[in-house]
Write a protein that holds these residues in place. Structure first.
Motif, short mmCIF file in Angstrom:
data_model
loop_
_atom_site.label_atom_id
_atom_site.label_comp_id
_atom_site.label_asym_id
_atom_site.label_seq_id
_atom_site.Cartn_x
_atom_site.Cartn_y
_atom_site.Cartn_z
N ARG A 172 -4.26 2.87 17.56
CA ARG A 172 -3.66 2.81 16.58
C ARG A 172 -4.17 1.92 15.03
O ARG A 172 -3.97 2.32 14.14
CB ARG A 172 -2.05 1.99 16.91
CG ARG A 172 -1.12 1.89 15.68
CD ARG A 172 0.15 1.89 16.24
NE ARG A 172 0.80 2.81 17.13
CZ ARG A 172 2.01 2.81 17.40
NH1 ARG A 172 3.02 2.02 16.62
NH2 ARG A 172 2.72 3.78 17.94
N VAL A 175 -6.14 3.75 12.71
CA VAL A 175 -5.76 4.71 12.04
C VAL A 175 -4.78 3.96 10.72
O VAL A 175 -4.85 4.53 9.98
CB VAL A 175 -4.98 5.53 12.95
CG1 VAL A 175 -4.03 6.61 12.36
CG2 VAL A 175 -5.73 6.21 14.00
N GLN A 176 -3.97 3.08 11.36
CA GLN A 176 -3.06 2.37 10.36
C GLN A 176 -3.99 1.81 9.21
O GLN A 176 -3.68 1.87 7.98
CB GLN A 176 -2.03 1.30 10.90
CG GLN A 176 -1.19 2.00 11.78
CD GLN A 176 -0.42 0.76 12.63
OE1 GLN A 176 -0.68 -0.25 12.42
NE2 GLN A 176 0.84 1.58 12.95
N GLY A 178 -6.98 2.91 8.21
CA GLY A 178 -7.36 4.03 7.60
C GLY A 178 -6.27 4.39 6.36
O GLY A 178 -6.79 4.63 5.27
N GLN A 179 -5.14 4.48 6.80
CA GLN A 179 -3.76 4.81 5.90
C GLN A 179 -3.95 3.69 4.83
O GLN A 179 -3.63 4.21 3.77
CB GLN A 179 -2.75 4.88 6.63
CG GLN A 179 -1.68 5.44 5.90
CD GLN A 179 -1.39 6.69 5.55
OE1 GLN A 179 -2.28 7.68 5.86
NE2 GLN A 179 -0.86 7.19 4.53
N VAL A 183 -4.24 4.43 0.75
CA VAL A 183 -2.99 4.38 -0.11
C VAL A 183 -3.52 3.48 -1.43
O VAL A 183 -3.26 3.61 -2.43
CB VAL A 183 -1.94 3.22 0.52
CG1 VAL A 183 -0.88 2.82 -0.60
CG2 VAL A 183 -0.98 4.15 1.75
N PHE A 422 10.57 0.23 -1.91
CA PHE A 422 10.26 1.67 -2.14
C PHE A 422 10.62 2.59 -1.04
O PHE A 422 11.38 3.43 -1.39
CB PHE A 422 8.81 1.77 -2.61
CG PHE A 422 8.26 3.15 -3.02
CD1 PHE A 422 8.45 3.60 -4.18
CD2 PHE A 422 7.76 4.09 -2.19
CE1 PHE A 422 8.13 4.97 -4.50
CE2 PHE A 422 7.49 5.32 -2.18
CZ PHE A 422 7.83 5.87 -3.42
N GLN A 427 14.54 6.08 2.24
CA GLN A 427 15.42 6.11 3.41
C GLN A 427 16.73 6.05 3.29
O GLN A 427 17.40 7.12 3.93
CB GLN A 427 14.84 4.92 4.50
CG GLN A 427 13.67 5.10 4.96
CD GLN A 427 13.01 3.80 5.58
OE1 GLN A 427 13.49 2.91 5.26
NE2 GLN A 427 12.00 4.09 6.55
N THR A 453 14.15 5.14 10.20
CA THR A 453 13.71 5.95 11.39
C THR A 453 12.26 5.90 11.49
O THR A 453 11.72 6.52 12.17
CB THR A 453 14.25 7.19 11.40
OG1 THR A 453 13.97 7.72 10.00
CG2 THR A 453 15.69 7.35 11.84
N HIS A 454 11.63 5.10 10.72
CA HIS A 454 10.31 5.34 10.54
C HIS A 454 9.26 3.85 10.54
O HIS A 454 8.74 3.35 9.63
CB HIS A 454 10.06 5.88 9.00
CG HIS A 454 8.74 6.75 8.91
ND1 HIS A 454 8.27 7.33 7.85
CD2 HIS A 454 7.98 7.11 10.01
CE1 HIS A 454 7.23 7.95 8.15
NE2 HIS A 454 7.01 8.07 9.33
N GLY A 456 6.63 3.16 11.80
CA GLY A 456 5.29 3.07 11.60
C GLY A 456 4.84 3.50 10.45
O GLY A 456 3.85 4.43 10.08
N SER A 457 5.72 3.38 9.26
CA SER A 457 5.50 3.86 8.03
C SER A 457 4.58 3.09 7.05
O SER A 457 4.08 2.16 7.34
CB SER A 457 6.74 4.35 7.22
OG SER A 457 7.63 3.13 7.03
N LEU A 458 4.73 3.32 5.79
CA LEU A 458 3.78 2.64 4.78
C LEU A 458 4.05 1.18 4.84
O LEU A 458 3.31 0.44 4.45
CB LEU A 458 4.49 3.09 3.59
CG LEU A 458 3.47 2.97 2.11
CD1 LEU A 458 2.21 3.84 2.31
CD2 LEU A 458 4.27 3.21 0.84
N PHE A 461 1.25 -0.03 6.35
CA PHE A 461 -0.04 0.17 5.89
C PHE A 461 -0.58 -0.73 4.80
O PHE A 461 -1.33 -1.18 4.52
CB PHE A 461 -0.14 1.54 5.40
CG PHE A 461 0.25 2.54 6.57
CD1 PHE A 461 1.04 3.71 6.22
CD2 PHE A 461 -0.31 2.49 7.83
CE1 PHE A 461 1.38 4.45 7.27
CE2 PHE A 461 -0.19 3.26 8.97
CZ PHE A 461 0.61 4.32 8.70
#
Lengths: 462, 476
Positions: A172, A175-176, A178-179, A183, A422, A427, A453-454, A456-458, A461
């Protein structure tokens, strides 16, 4: 005769990495996996032919005394009535030739190294596909004669970098990270795009020679007013700061080390991290036009250098220490550009990139050797004791240490004050929309989730 | 008006109608699928034929040879011009690719005959310049979707509410325009067009549709952007500049809002829906700028987004076909199971945001330049929207294709028809990106012609406002 030779050699420099990209891309598209040996040979061919052609251009330039060789491909798209041109042009001059050769040499070294390093890895093909995109991006950016062409290469470098950081798909963290890189790059790209548009409006074209005058680099002079130079220069400074991990965007640099060791680390520690500085060098005539802009460039460079130096000293792993050391050098290079020391900055880039590549390539084996030594002598190697300065208080020293170890809380600040608010706004909007549609549907079981609900979002990152 | 050499337009509508009747009678699903593919292919060939024929005429507009509808209704119902010439093959291609990429496991749930009915309505709408024809056909296009939601036993209320508003605004607006109340009529038509495109806050029908309908049919209902076509045909010729630019600002707000919403979605379909919404709003921004460069950008992005986001949607649908509805709240680790689809997902996603080397690059540049040219500061929101969409796309890519490797008990790799679809779209996306000049010049010419016609329409008397282009005989 000489012009024809320049033209064909110039085309060879640009097309050689393209050949690699097209070969690997077509093979992937048609689902036929190339053998490792084939990929290695294609890479060698691409690098050697590109490097040989650029060397030949350098020799010809030195022999003939020509300092600026534009290679016109023509208009990619042109709407003359609207003044819209997408001009494809590559320029070989004192700035682009060394940078292109540097890109070929370092990418070649990385390619050769990775060929063994990733032998029989599942992602071998994927790595070299991204490597080819990166190489094309670096070469196109280095040789770009117009700001649009530079943007083209810039975007390719950004995408391949983000995907290379996330190379280890199964975990994980990469990948995070990389995101996160993506950004930051998108923010930088947005600034770059706006700057390119502004330049178009101000000079009527995106050609660098229109912007910085007709003199060969580094002797051009900007043909726009100081206020315009400041506006465009600020946007380009944001773009450069994003790409070169200058403050306040430096958070992505240690995260980029999640890529395969040491190959992708070299990209960020030695190649793409200099692309922002290269951009500033390319438009350095703009800096001359505005004292304020030059001052800002110096300030950003010096603050980043100090921050890098402090942070590098408290890192506990070698890769992080090396990339923060890179940041220090890049910061100094940017400050040099701000002071107008263009040749020194260019030489600094070349020297630093080569040195850092060697260090990053050596890093894993160095640790291995270090352990070998300790095993051989049966005890830990001596570590020089930490000397505390008599001139500063312990509180101050602790404060500086905390800033260094937490990297000035940059990520936390961005997360708390930018990303989280943001995301929360959207949301909230999402929940409101779901309630509204549930109300209209008279749904007995609305899909409204009160909690975000998110996870693992921004937020993770940035 | 110039004539095509064959009745291509009527053929491209007739073939899916006849096909729908035949397919509706076939009981074996596999045969129905193969028949539908053949019918969609013939339709695509007809539309390509029409485009080539039209291009050879070197004219702004043309109609069918042996125009049966003109003879029947005393009106040139189906007319091809520079605006709709490439839209028809695009729509036909999307229909073909959607059917082609329908997995056998899903073919029992996919109503092929309804899809063919929708295709016929869509192609006739895009061929039509007659105002009431567009109004009636836009209304008819709603019915197959409504029936599908109803047949699935899901609530149709959200869709009915919004589409009811749409139809009412469309009919009343056109009546008012015909009566000479151009301002109020135009406002209602604009409202209808914006609602059909999914403008904020009247966009919720779109997320509802994607949740309740089959992905394929929902995609075909929105991807060719008939709402934008409606605006171009019914609103552009009569609306003053300030009104158009106000619509552009509303569209810009929608583009940024939808880009932000795409970032926080946890369901694949809703994510796609917001992404599409953001892009279709950007298209509207370009179309409503009413400047040659902005309009050219809008028309280019219309085609590129149509291609790229449809490909993106088809890929998402292929993933869904294998794993069920995609939850973006977790990592699925599907890369090793479907590397081709992963690459295509990324390619189409990046093409939609105008990544360099793809079909959308120059169009997006033109759009941004047009927007910044009209609104120096507000126009930069286009860049913001593109940046948000870019972040959302890579985030979705990571969620779907990375993570702990998905262990499947059977092979999830793309099948031959999917590979054909992928190759075809990739060729168009990359080819259009590397050789954009012809497409851009064609769209620029179309933009200039549309603006010239708009200018002549606005300077004409109020009664003529209603006649162009609703009655093409008043055209050039």
């Amino acid at each position: 005769m000489l012009e024809t030779a320049f033209h064909w050699l110039g085309l060879a420099v640009v097309t050689s990495p393209l050949v690699l990209l097209v070969s690997l891309g077509l093979a992937s598209l048609f689902g036929c996996l190339l053998q490792e040996k084939t990929i290695a040979r294609l890479t060698q061919f691409s690098i050697v032919s590109g490097l040989a052609a650029s060397l030949a251009i350098l020799v010809l330039m030195l022999q003939s005394g020509v300092r600026n060789v534009p290679i016109e491909i023509g208009n990619w798209v042109s709407l003359p009535d609207e003044g819209f041109h997408f001009h494809l042009k590559f320029v070989f001059d004192r700035l682009s030739v060394p940078f292109t050769m540097l890109s070929f040499i370092l990418c070649g070294t990385v390619g050769a190294f990775t060929n063994n390093y990733l032998h029989r890895e599942r992602g071998y093909n994927r790595f070299f596909m991204l490597y080819a995109i990166f190489l094309v991006g670096m070469v196109v950016s280095s040789l770009a004669g117009t700001i649009e062409t530079l943007f083209f290469g810039w975007e390719l470098v950004g995408l391949s970098s983000a995907l290379l950081v996330a190379y280890f798909h199964d975990r994980r963290n990469p990948v995070q990270n990389g995101q996160h890189v993506w950004v930051v790059y998108r923010i930088a790209d947005a600034a770059f795009l706006i700057a390119a548009l502004a330049l178009h409006h101000l000079t009527g074209a995106g050609d660098f020679d229109k912007l910085v005058g007709t003199g060969a680099w580094p002797e051009g002079h900007a043909s726009i007013e100081a206020s315009h130079a400041l506006y465009v220069g600020l946007l380009l400074l944001i773009a450069a700061a994003g790409k070169s991990a200058l403050l306040p965007f430096s958070g992505w640099l240690p995260r980029a080390m999640e890529g395969p060791t040491p190959s992708s680390a070299i990209f960020y520690g030695a190649l793409s991290v200099h692309l922002g500085a290269y951009l500033l060098l390319r438009v350095s005539a703009l800096l001359e036009a505005s004292m304020v802009l030059s001052g800002l460039v110096i300030a950003v460079g010096l603050v980043s250098a100090i921050f890098g130096a402090l942070t590098a000293r408290v890192q506990t792993d070698i890769k992080s220490a090396l990339v923060f050391a890179s940041l220090t050098q890049v910061g100094i290079i940017v400050a040099e550009i701000g002071f107008g020391l263009r040749y020194i900055a260019l030489i600094h880039i070349i020297g630093h990139a080569c040195l850092r590549t060697l260090q990053l390539l050596r890093a894993p084996t160095l640790l291995h050797d270090y352990n070998g030594f300790e095993n051989a002598i049966g005890s830990h190697l001596s570590v020089s004791p930490i000397r505390r300065s008599r001139w500063t208080s312990p509180q101050f020293q602790n404060g500086v240490y905390a800033i260094a170890i937490y990297q000035a809380f940059l990520d936390e600040v961005l997360k708390t004050f930018v990303a989280r608010p943001f995301l929360r706004i959207f949301q909230w909007c999402d929940r409101a929309e779901r309630r509204w549609t549930s109300f209209l549907s008279r749904d007995e079981h609305p899909i409204v989730k009160d909690e975000p609900t998110h996870p693992g979002s921004l937020e993770e990152f940035v | 008006m110039n004539e095509l050499h064959l009745p291509w337009l009527e053929l491209s509508v007739l073939v899916p109608v006849v096909g729908a009747i035949i397919v509706g009678r076939v009981r074996q699903v596999n045969v129905a699928r193969l028949l539908t593919i053949a019918i969609c292919l013939i339709t695509l060939i007809s539309t390509i034929g029409e485009w080539i024929d039209f291009a050879n005429l070197n004219s702004f507009e043309a109609h069918d040879h042996w125009d049966l509808l003109e003879w029947l209704f005393d009106h040139e119902v189906f007319v091809i011009d520079e605006l709709n010439a490439p839209l028809l093959p695009l729509a036909a291609l999307l229909c073909l690719l959607t059917v082609l990429s329908t997995l056998r496991t899903k073919q029992t749930r996919f109503a092929f005959h309804w899809m063919l009915v929708s295709e016929a309505i869509l192609l006739s709408t895009l061929s039509c310049r007659f105002a009431w024809g567009i109004v009636l056909l836009s209304t008819a296009a709603i019915l197959p979707m409504w029936f599908e939601i109803h047949e699935r036993g899901r609530s149709t209320q959200v869709f009915s509410f919004h589409m009811g508003l749409f139809v009412a605004a469309l009919f009343v607006g056109q009546c008012l325009v015909d009566l000479g109340w151009v301002f109020f009529g135009g406002a209602l038509l604009t409202f209808a067009g914006l609602l059909r495109t999914g403008i904020v806050p009247l966009h919720c029908w779109m997320t509802d549709l994607f949740e309740k309908c089959s992905f394929g049919n929902a995609l075909l209902f929105v991807a060719p952007m008939p709402g934008a076509y409606l605006v171009m045909r019914l609103v552009l010729p009569i609306a003053p500049d300030w009104a158009l630019r106000s619509i552009a600002v509303i569209s810009l707000i929608t583009a940024v809002y939808a880009g932000g919403m795409a970032l926080v979605q946890t369901e694949g379909r809703r994510f796609f829906c917001y992404l599409f919404l953001s892009h279709s709003s950007l298209v509207l921004v370009g179309l409503e700028l009413a400047t040659p460069i902005g309009l050219t950008g809008g028309l280019c992005v219309w085609l590129s987004v149509g291609l790229a986001l449809s490909g993106f949607g088809i890929t998402l649908r292929c993933v869904e076909g294998r794993t069920g509805r995609v939850d973006l709240g977790k990592y699925h680790g599907l890369y090793d199971n479907m590397p081709t689809l992963a690459a295509f997902f990324l390619l189409t996603g990046l093409a939609s945001i105008g990544f360099p080397g793809t079909v959308g690059f120059i169009g997006t540049e033109l759009l941004i330049e047009g927007a910044v040219g009209v609104y120096p500061l507000v126009g930069m929101a286009v860049v913001v929207a593109a940046a948000l969409n870019g972040i959302a796309i890579l985030q979705a890519y990571f969620k779907i294709f990375t993570g702990v490797r998905h262990e499947a008990t059977f092979c999830l790799r793309s099948r031959l028809p999917e590979k054909i679809a992928v190759l075809l779209l990739t060729t168009l996306i990359i080819g259009g990106g590397l050789f954009p000049e012809w497409g851009i010049l064609s769209r620029y010419h179309a933009a200039n012609e549309l603006l010239r016609h708009r200018g002549s329409s606005l300077t004409a008397s109020p009664t003529h406002h209603t006649s162009f282009p609703n009655q093409p005989k008043h055209g050039n």
